[in-house]
Every structure is written in structure tokens, then in C-alpha cells.
Motif scaffolding. Structure first.
Motif, mmCIF file in Angstrom:
data_model
loop_
_atom_site.group_PDB
_atom_site.id
_atom_site.type_symbol
_atom_site.label_atom_id
_atom_site.label_comp_id
_atom_site.label_asym_id
_atom_site.label_seq_id
_atom_site.Cartn_x
_atom_site.Cartn_y
_atom_site.Cartn_z
ATOM 1 N N ILE A 91 0.688 -1.225 0.140
ATOM 2 C CA ILE A 91 -0.086 0.240 0.017
ATOM 3 C C ILE A 91 0.827 1.045 0.194
ATOM 4 O O ILE A 91 1.984 1.348 0.734
ATOM 5 N N VAL A 92 0.717 2.208 -0.867
ATOM 6 C CA VAL A 92 1.878 3.134 -1.146
ATOM 7 C C VAL A 92 0.928 4.680 -1.094
ATOM 8 O O VAL A 92 -0.098 4.580 -1.512
ATOM 9 N N LYS A 118 -2.237 -3.076 6.807
ATOM 10 C CA LYS A 118 -2.461 -4.221 7.896
ATOM 11 C C LYS A 118 -3.972 -4.805 7.408
ATOM 12 O O LYS A 118 -3.829 -6.177 7.527
ATOM 13 N N GLU A 119 -4.854 -4.031 7.167
ATOM 14 C CA GLU A 119 -6.069 -4.691 6.858
ATOM 15 C C GLU A 119 -5.992 -5.665 5.631
ATOM 16 O O GLU A 119 -6.859 -6.488 5.409
ATOM 17 N N ALA A 120 -5.412 -5.090 4.493
ATOM 18 C CA ALA A 120 -5.245 -5.803 3.433
ATOM 19 C C ALA A 120 -4.513 -7.095 3.613
ATOM 20 O O ALA A 120 -5.212 -8.246 2.872
ATOM 21 N N GLU A 121 -3.684 -7.214 4.313
ATOM 22 C CA GLU A 121 -2.750 -8.425 4.618
ATOM 23 C C GLU A 121 -3.768 -9.278 5.387
ATOM 24 O O GLU A 121 -3.685 -10.586 4.934
ATOM 25 N N GLN A 125 -4.728 -12.593 3.274
ATOM 26 C CA GLN A 125 -3.863 -13.586 3.853
ATOM 27 C C GLN A 125 -2.648 -13.728 3.155
ATOM 28 O O GLN A 125 -2.067 -15.038 2.777
ATOM 29 N N ARG A 126 -2.093 -12.528 2.817
ATOM 30 C CA ARG A 126 -0.648 -12.624 2.110
ATOM 31 C C ARG A 126 -0.033 -11.238 2.612
ATOM 32 O O ARG A 126 -0.621 -10.330 3.009
ATOM 33 N N PRO A 127 1.377 -11.348 2.411
ATOM 34 C CA PRO A 127 2.164 -10.144 3.004
ATOM 35 C C PRO A 127 1.576 -8.843 2.142
ATOM 36 O O PRO A 127 1.654 -8.865 1.067
ATOM 37 N N VAL A 128 1.414 -7.610 2.973
ATOM 38 C CA VAL A 128 1.084 -6.250 2.506
ATOM 39 C C VAL A 128 1.923 -5.425 3.229
ATOM 40 O O VAL A 128 1.705 -5.375 4.466
ATOM 41 N N VAL A 129 3.028 -4.675 2.600
ATOM 42 C CA VAL A 129 3.741 -3.899 3.452
ATOM 43 C C VAL A 129 3.364 -2.624 3.122
ATOM 44 O O VAL A 129 2.943 -2.099 1.867
ATOM 45 N N PRO A 130 3.615 -1.467 4.098
ATOM 46 C CA PRO A 130 3.196 -0.090 3.928
ATOM 47 C C PRO A 130 4.364 0.972 3.368
ATOM 48 O O PRO A 130 5.536 0.451 3.697
ATOM 49 N N LEU A 347 6.652 -0.636 -7.661
ATOM 50 C CA LEU A 347 6.259 -1.234 -6.610
ATOM 51 C C LEU A 347 5.021 -2.147 -7.070
ATOM 52 O O LEU A 347 4.342 -1.642 -7.842
ATOM 53 N N PRO A 348 4.974 -3.360 -6.205
ATOM 54 C CA PRO A 348 3.621 -4.083 -6.499
ATOM 55 C C PRO A 348 2.586 -3.358 -5.785
ATOM 56 O O PRO A 348 2.271 -3.782 -4.502
ATOM 57 N N VAL A 349 1.806 -2.297 -6.355
ATOM 58 C CA VAL A 349 0.874 -1.581 -5.641
ATOM 59 C C VAL A 349 -0.322 -2.023 -5.380
ATOM 60 O O VAL A 349 -1.113 -2.084 -6.772
ATOM 61 N N LEU A 350 -0.839 -2.615 -4.368
ATOM 62 C CA LEU A 350 -2.119 -3.031 -4.238
ATOM 63 C C LEU A 350 -3.142 -1.658 -4.166
ATOM 64 O O LEU A 350 -4.287 -1.872 -5.132
ATOM 65 N N GLY A 351 -2.883 -1.064 -3.512
ATOM 66 C CA GLY A 351 -3.626 0.058 -3.408
ATOM 67 C C GLY A 351 -2.862 1.687 -3.133
ATOM 68 O O GLY A 351 -1.877 1.594 -2.573
ATOM 69 N N SER A 352 -3.228 2.776 -3.590
ATOM 70 C CA SER A 352 -2.707 4.022 -3.586
ATOM 71 C C SER A 352 -3.354 5.176 -2.670
ATOM 72 O O SER A 352 -4.626 5.125 -2.845
#
Length: 543
Positions: A91-92, A118-121, A125-130, A347-352
């Protein structure tokens, strides 16, 4: 600490519709951030497109060097370890590197990034870093060189760092001297009331200043102090090591520049046809890239098949510009319309995470992503807060004021309350007096004119003087009443200045250290604990 939702006036009609009426603007954006399916679909696309981004190892090695200098926390290195692994998402969000972090909205954006990751992770059920993207390549010094605090006298005071005369360079490249740091920190120290937290604040600021040659480095160190233990990775868009990794992306932007330009113009036309104003400049000849020449950041445009700046200081053919990129990548940087493409390419941007203005101008970029083999990420509105302490809450309850009253009609409510404190209803009585006087006096003036025409202008002048004196008496009466209720009116002022300083939302004006001075460093974590989940609605935090 209690957190309740309440609406805040919007600064952007397009962003407001994106948040509250998504179906109306869906064609301008990608997936709906509220739908769980959007998150799963986006994660699958990121897995499939892994090869379109720069090397994870090269990126994390670069980010580890940067964070080791400015954000050296165990939790950050853990986040970087995860980011290096294929399958980890991010998440960026980003912001310019303001003085002492700038206004509260910067802190709220970082908080949103951490909470959303944290909520997306948990959801996927997989790692998501800020990741926080420091827009250090921006060159508007006047936007970042100041911040505000409120004094005990209820004055909003500006702390400003003047730059030494020099070229119009990126903020990360503008040097700040020890004298400039000392002057700004001393000014802040003089405005903050004494508290048990003040010595720690000043020690932190002095330490950050001593270890920083520019505003961006200090910004990173302060943001790291606030969010490093939550694993927030920092990235400076002006980092020379990062720029070297971006060469292939800039190359694609240059090669596809004409096509990108057409998509920006076509989308801009769709936006304006729907009645929304554009939040970023879109010109037919714009290259949407900056070139740094002798310290000046020049916006490139296209003329007769060449890339040049508005004043004609530099000029390159497409081939020459590509060669320049290969030899001097540090001389290139993005503008607001290509930065989203660069972020997506790195970056592997899930959400901006975006503010309202950003949500508006990102709409212009939707069709540019496919040109680069990319796809617009999920756009998350930044979380928004207004802090209300116990004293303010007590004042508001005493005067029967809601948050919406303070936001939309405080001046009228204040005047109504003041008028009600006197048996004499000042404004209506004086208005009655003026009206009665004019009603009696006007016929008299006309009658006098039958005696001598010159008496009419004399009578009108006399009438105006009498009306002026009535207004003067009204003003003096109001002043006397205000003097009589001075203590209560100070409470009204306290409410207005605290919640909407300079007529703007609190989060857009005041600096975080004003509140840390009062509540300590832990209040940000307290908000994080109280929220528990991401919410796009504005929230009132009762401290």
C-alpha cells in the motif's frame, strides 16, 4: 479516546463523487475500493504482471540503503525482507517533504497507509507492506518551507524557512544550513507552550537537523520516528540510486510520449465534459517530464519533433533524450501525471492512498497505464480527522454547537448568541431605527426641494451623515456587548481557531508537534488503536 464519524466539507467535487457516488465516475477510475472482489482481482493481476516491474531485489537493496540512513528500525527491515519476496504486495501513498513534516494530513496519510496495509494483509492472507513515497523531486519550495502552530493567545503562527537564493531545484537537492535549521527550531520552541514533552520534541528536531542537509532527509527522519516501529518503508523519489533503477521506465515514457499525451488529453476532455474542473495541467505539447539543467528543474514540452523547455534553454531529439537518460538518469524526474506510472512500475501497488486533490488528477491518468503495460491500482481516500479536546467539547456543549455548526455557520451562531445576551436585540432594533428614519426623512427632502432644488442634495448628504452616525452607534454598542462577554467570546474563538484555523480544516494547517507537545508521541498510535479499520469518512477524535 473516542472516535465518531462526521462529514467534512469537500475540496473536490470529483473526489467527493468518487468517495460517495462511485457509480457516477466509475468510467474515470478502475476498481471500487469498497468491494472485496476489487482487492482480490488486483492481487491476481499483480501476480500475473510481476515481470513488468523493476527487479524486487534491486529495489529493496536501494530502499534498504535509504532507510538504513533515515529510518533504521527493525520493523522497517522486516518489511523490506517481505517486499523482496515475490508475492508481497504494498500500500503506497506520498507527500511533499514539508518543514517538521508539514501539516497533520501528512501524518494521517502515513497512518492510513499503515492501517490499510494491515487490513489488506488480513483480508488477502498474504504479506502487504506500507510504503511512503516522499516527493523529494518536487521543486516548489514555497509549498514545503513552512508550517503552523496555535499559540496560547489563540493566534495561528507560521514558521517559515527561507531558502538561500539559487536555482529552482528539487527540494531534496536544496541545501539547508545549520543556521536555517536553528532559526526554524528556535521559532517553533518559542511558540510551543512548556510541557513535559517539549524537551524531547526539540531534541528530536535538533538531531534530525544535525543529520540532514536538506528538508527531505529531515522529513524522512521525523516520519521514521513516528512510524518506523510500525514498519513503514520510506522512499525518496529524488534518491539518485533509485533514479538509476528507473531508466527503463523513463525510456518507455519517452518512447510512448505521444500516445501518453493523447490519453491525457482525451481523458481530460471526458472529465470536463462531466462538469468537473481539472486538477492538473494537460497541454497538447506537454511531455510530462522534467529535466534538471544546471540545478533548474525544467518542464519539457514537444515542439517540431523535439523535446524542449518553455524558454528554449535545452532541446533534444527523441534519440538524444534517450541517450541523455542512459548517461545521466539523475537529470530526469516525473510530473504529477507520470509519477503514478513510475510508482506502478517500481512497486507491486495493491492500493494507492490519495488526498482529494490527488484522486481528482489521478483520473486523468487512467488510460495512460495500459500504454505502459500497467493497470491503475485501487485508489484509497486518505483517512481524515479533526482532534477535539475535552475543553473544546465542553465549550461546544455549552453553546449547543455541533461540528457542522462550527464548520458551516460559526460566525452567525456566535452573533446570534451574543445578541441573545442583551435584552435589547441590537441588529433588529438598529435596522428598525434606520428604516423609520429614512421613511420619515425621504418625504421631507422631496418637499424641501419644492422650495429650492438645491436643498435636495443637501438633504441627502445630511441623511447619509445621520445614517452613518446610527451605524457608528451600532458598532460601539456591539463592541460594548463584546467587552461585557469577553471571556465567553474567547471560548467561541477557541473553538473556531482550533477546529478551522484560517477557515480551513485543522488537518490542513496545524503541525503534528503542536499536538505531540500536548499529548505526547503516543497519541498517533492511540488513534490507530481506536480506529481498528480503514474508513474513508471523516472522523472526530475526542482526545
Amino acid at each position: 479516546m473516542n472516535v465518531v464519524s462526521d462529514s467534512l466539507k469537500s475540496g473536490s467535487a470529483l473526489a467527493d463523487d468518487y468517495i460517495n457516488r462511485f457509480a457516477q465516475v466509475q468510467e474515470l477510475y478502475g476498481d471500487d475500493f469498497r468491494l472485496e472482489e476489487s482487492w482480490r482481482s488486483r492481487a491476481e493481476w499483480l501476480d500475473e504482471s510481476e515481470g513488468t516491474r523493476v527487479s524486487r531485489k534491486a529495489l529493496t537493496d536501494c530502499l534498504r540503503q535509504y532507510n538504513s540512513r533515515h529510518n533504521d528500525y527493525k520493523e522497517v527491515h522486516n518489511s523490506l525482507d517481505l517486499l523482496a519476496q515475490e508475492g508481497t504486495l504494498s500500500i503506497v501513498g506520498g507527500q511533499q517533504s514539508g518543514l517538521f513534516t508539514g501539516s497533520l494530513l501528512v501524518v494521517y496519510k502515513a497512518l492510513t497507509i499503515v492501517l490499510a496495509a494491515k487490513e489488506a494483509e488480513e483480508k488477502l492472507q498474504r504479506p502487504v507492506v506500507p510504503v511512503f513515497w516522499i516527493a523529494g523531486e518536487d521543486h516548489d519550495w514555497d509549498e514545503v518551507n513552512h508550517t503552523y502552530v496555535m499559540t496560547p493567545e489563540l493566534q495561528v503562527k507560521k514558521i517559515k524557512m527561507d531558502a538561500a537564493p539559487g536555482p529552482r531545484n528539487s527540494v531534496s537537492r536544496i541545501q539547508v544550513s545549520p543556521e536555517q535549521w536553528k532559526q526554524s527550531i528556535d521559532h517553533l520552541a518559542s511558540l510551543l507552550p512548556d510541557s513535559e514533552n517539549k524537551p524531547a520534541i526539540l531534541e528530536l528536531l535538533h538531531q534530525a537537523a544535525e543529520e540532514s542537509g536538506n528538508l527531505s532527509d529531515a522529513f524522512a527522519k521525523l516520519l521514521g520516528r513516528l512510524f518506523g516501529e510500525l514498519g513503514l518503508i520510506l522512499l525518496d523519489s529524488a534518491d539518485p540510486a533509485l533514479r538509476a533503477l528507473e531508466i527503463p521506465v523513463f525510456e518507455r515514457i519517452i518512447k510512448h510520449n505521444d500516445e501518453l499525451g493523447r490519453t491525457y488529453q482525451e481523458t481530460a476532455s471526458r472529465i470536463t465534459s462531466k462538469g468537473y474542473p481539472l486538477q492538473a495541467d494537460v497541454t497538447a505539447d506537454g511531455a510530462n517530464l522534467f529535466y534538471i539543467y544546471e540545478g533548474n528543474r525544467l518542464l519539457l514540452q514537444k515542439q517540431n519533433g523535439s523535446f524542449t523547455d518553455r524558454k528554449g534553454i535545452v532541446e533534444f531529439s527523441r534519440e538524444a533524450l534517450l541517450k541523455e537518460l542512459e548517461e545521466h538518469p539523475e537529470r530526469f524526474s516525473n510530473n504529477v501525471l507520470t509519477r503514478p506510472l513510475m510508482q506502478e512500475s517500481l512497486l507491486p501497488v495493491l492500493g494507492s492512498v490519495l488526498g482529494q486533490g490527488e484522486i481528482s488528477y489521478w483520473a486523468i491518468t487512467k488510460d495512460a497505464f495500459p500504454v505502459m503495460g500497467l493497470k491503475m491500482p485501487i485508489l484509497l481516500p486518505r483517512m481524515s480527522f479533526t482532534l477535539v479536546n475535552g475543553t473544546l467539547r465542553k465549550y461546544m456543549e455549552h453553546f449547543s454547537l455541533s461540528f457542522q455548526d462550527v464548520q458551516h455557520r460559526l460566525d452567525d451562531a456566535r452573533q446570534s448568541w451574543l445578541n441573545a445576551q442583551a435584552d435589547l436585540h441590537i441588529e433588529p432594533r438598529f435596522e428598525e431605527t434606520r428604516s423609520a428614519f429614512e421613511k420619515l426623512y425621504e418625504p421631507l427632502i422631496r418637499e424641501l426641494g419644492t422650495i429650492q432644488h438645491g436643498l435636495i442634495p443637501l438633504g441627502e448628504k445630511n441623511r447619509d451623515k445621520i445614517l452613518e452616525q446610527i451605524s457608528y452607534l451600532e458598532r460601539k454598542t456591539k463592541q460594548a456587548l463584546e467587552k461585557q462577554h469577553e471571556a465567553a467570546l474567547r471560548q467561541w474563538d477557541h473553538i473556531g481557531v482550533s477546529l478551522f484555523p484560517m477557515g480551513k480544516p485543522q488537518e490542513r494547517v496545524f503541525n503534528v508537534f503542536y499536538y505531540i507537545n500536548r499529548y505526547g508521541f503516543g497519541w498517533i498510535l492511540d488513534i490507530l488503536g481506536s480506529c481498528r479499520r480503514y474508513m474513508p469518512e471523516h472522523q472526530i477524535v475526542e482526545m
